[in-house]
Design an enzyme around this catalytic site. Sequence first.
Site, PDB file in Angstrom:
ATOM      1  N   TYR A  54      43.625 -56.501 112.664  1.00 39.35           N
ATOM      2  CA  TYR A  54      43.752 -57.453 111.921  1.00 39.35           C
ATOM      3  C   TYR A  54      45.500 -57.770 111.275  1.00 39.35           C
ATOM      4  CZ  TYR A  54      43.933 -54.136 108.284  1.00 39.35           C
ATOM      5  OH  TYR A  54      44.405 -52.984 107.198  1.00 39.35           O
ATOM      6  N   HIS A  82      43.988 -44.701  95.863  1.00 39.28           N
ATOM      7  CA  HIS A  82      43.939 -45.193  97.268  1.00 39.28           C
ATOM      8  C   HIS A  82      44.394 -46.606  97.275  1.00 39.28           C
ATOM      9  CE1 HIS A  82      42.058 -45.413 101.189  1.00 39.28           C
ATOM     10  NE2 HIS A  82      41.930 -46.930 100.931  1.00 39.28           N
ATOM     11  N   CYS A  83      45.400 -46.829  97.642  1.00 46.39           N
ATOM     12  CA  CYS A  83      45.892 -47.997  97.858  1.00 46.39           C
ATOM     13  C   CYS A  83      46.862 -48.054  99.057  1.00 46.39           C
ATOM     14  CB  CYS A  83      46.839 -48.456  96.312  1.00 46.39           C
ATOM     15  SG  CYS A  83      47.998 -47.324  96.041  1.00 46.39           S
ATOM     16  N   HIS A  84      47.352 -49.610  99.256  1.00 43.57           N
ATOM     17  CA  HIS A  84      48.308 -49.447 100.858  1.00 43.57           C
ATOM     18  C   HIS A  84      49.485 -50.529 100.377  1.00 43.57           C
ATOM     19  CE1 HIS A  84      44.580 -48.410 102.897  1.00 43.57           C
ATOM     20  NE2 HIS A  84      43.945 -49.291 102.166  1.00 43.57           N
ATOM     21  N   ARG A 130      45.647 -39.457 107.887  1.00 48.34           N
ATOM     22  CA  ARG A 130      44.268 -40.011 107.978  1.00 48.34           C
ATOM     23  C   ARG A 130      43.983 -40.113 109.436  1.00 48.34           C
ATOM     24  NH1 ARG A 130      42.658 -46.314 106.380  1.00 48.34           N
ATOM     25  NH2 ARG A 130      41.397 -45.990 104.939  1.00 48.34           N
ATOM     26  N   ARG A 148      35.754 -50.923 114.455  1.00 52.77           N
ATOM     27  CA  ARG A 148      36.560 -52.223 114.313  1.00 52.77           C
ATOM     28  C   ARG A 148      38.073 -52.172 113.626  1.00 52.77           C
ATOM     29  NH1 ARG A 148      36.795 -53.136 108.620  1.00 52.77           N
ATOM     30  NH2 ARG A 148      35.265 -51.726 107.749  1.00 52.77           N
ATOM     31  N   ASP A 185      42.294 -49.558  96.078  1.00 49.49           N
ATOM     32  CA  ASP A 185      42.075 -50.049  97.504  1.00 49.49           C
ATOM     33  C   ASP A 185      42.962 -51.376  97.394  1.00 49.49           C
ATOM     34  OD1 ASP A 185      41.715 -49.939 100.195  1.00 49.49           O
ATOM     35  OD2 ASP A 185      40.060 -51.458 100.008  1.00 49.49           O
ATOM     36  N   ASN A 236      41.795 -56.783 105.217  1.00 50.55           N
ATOM     37  CA  ASN A 236      40.440 -56.869 106.003  1.00 50.55           C
ATOM     38  C   ASN A 236      39.088 -57.285 105.361  1.00 50.55           C
ATOM     39  OD1 ASN A 236      39.807 -57.252 108.672  1.00 50.55           O
ATOM     40  ND2 ASN A 236      39.247 -55.000 108.818  1.00 50.55           N
TER      41      ASN A 236
HETATM   42  C1  0GY Z   1      40.664 -49.412 103.587  1.00 51.80           C
HETATM   43  C2  0GY Z   1      39.779 -50.111 104.373  1.00 51.80           C
HETATM   44  C3  0GY Z   1      39.905 -50.727 105.352  1.00 51.80           C
HETATM   45  C4  0GY Z   1      41.056 -50.922 106.098  1.00 51.80           C
HETATM   46  C5  0GY Z   1      41.739 -50.097 106.479  1.00 51.80           C
HETATM   47  O1  0GY Z   1      43.458 -48.777 107.653  1.00 51.80           O
HETATM   48  C6  0GY Z   1      43.113 -49.782 107.706  1.00 51.80           C
HETATM   49  O2  0GY Z   1      43.369 -50.987 108.102  1.00 51.80           O
HETATM   50  O3  0GY Z   1      41.786 -48.879 105.541  1.00 51.80           O
HETATM   51  C7  0GY Z   1      38.851 -51.438 106.214  1.00 51.80           C
HETATM   52  O4  0GY Z   1      38.930 -52.719 106.799  1.00 51.80           O
HETATM   53  O5  0GY Z   1      37.724 -51.207 105.755  1.00 51.80           O
HETATM   54  O6  0GY Z   1      40.525 -48.361 103.444  1.00 51.80           O
HETATM   55  O7  0GY Z   1      41.435 -50.043 102.784  1.00 51.80           O
END
Ligand code: 0GY
Length: 291
Positions: A47, A29-31, A122, A128, A247, A252
């Site tokens: 955000y 789980h990473c972005h 997802r 939020r 993560d 955020n």
């Molecule tokens: C995460 C958590 C958050 C953000 C997102 O999709 C997103 O913007 O996932 C969060 O703010 O809790 O999963 O990384």
Amino acid sequence: MAMSAGYIPFHPDPSKPKYAPPAGAVDAHCHVFGPERKFPYAPERKYTPCDAPKEKLFALRDFLGFDKNVIVQASCHSKDNRAMIDALESSNNKARGVAFVGEEVTDAELKAMDRAGVRGVRFNFVRRLVDFTPREVLNRIAARVAPLGWHIVVYFEMADLPELESFFTTLPTTVVVDHMGTPDVKKGVDHPENQRFHRLMGQHRNFWVKATCPERMTIAGPPYDDVAPFAKRLVEQFPERVIWGTDWPHPNMKKEAPDDGALVDFVPRLAPTAAAQKALLVDNPTRLYWS
Ligand code: 0GY
């Protein structure tokens, strides 16, 4: 809801973890974010993140001792999956993806995403972060991605589980729950709210869970003693259906970005044996994303 101003950048200099993950370990789980000049953020985002491009993610993967990534589309890019797909395509088969789509997505686009390495979509229920999507729309998306062998990642706040549970249990494919179902750690592992989630996991073998994000749930802070019992219980009870991730870049976050090395050092706290660590970091995510 208004967009939150600014961002907390990711940790500039994470520590080298003391714990060495087993060969083939997956950060599941990473972005990736941006870079904005190439992949602009979505106008409807809640955000604005810091740029967190693929090169930085792959360098962190190597530094932390991981082999592969699962890149989850985050809400700040909304349904524009290009940054995530670009990262998959330049990963040398070392990354898989989870997309965010609306029902306007075409079957050809879904097939192209599949070829690039996307293995799930997802559904985000965190108010939020996203605007509301009607359940019938989500059901139609689920019906279209299930035949591709994709799963559905669900992100929700645990207090909302009673209202969401019947929807989740009718989904026609594997369901992967983000961030331990986001328990309130003050309430304790045996609180009925958390037990309800464990029951759901126990009764539905198509449900998986990510033992992720102690930094989001902790009140005590690192080394996350207050979150460890929650994560450990999930690994004990569902050893074949639990996965783990950093993560990164920690979108955020409200205070400070966590030290990714400290997050990796959390792994032996939830999975104390070599067998449990291999299941969590290698076997389970490989089965879900690379088979
Ligand atoms: C995460 C958590 C958050 C953000 C997102 O999709 C997103 O913007 O996932 C969060 O703010 O809790 O999963 O990384």
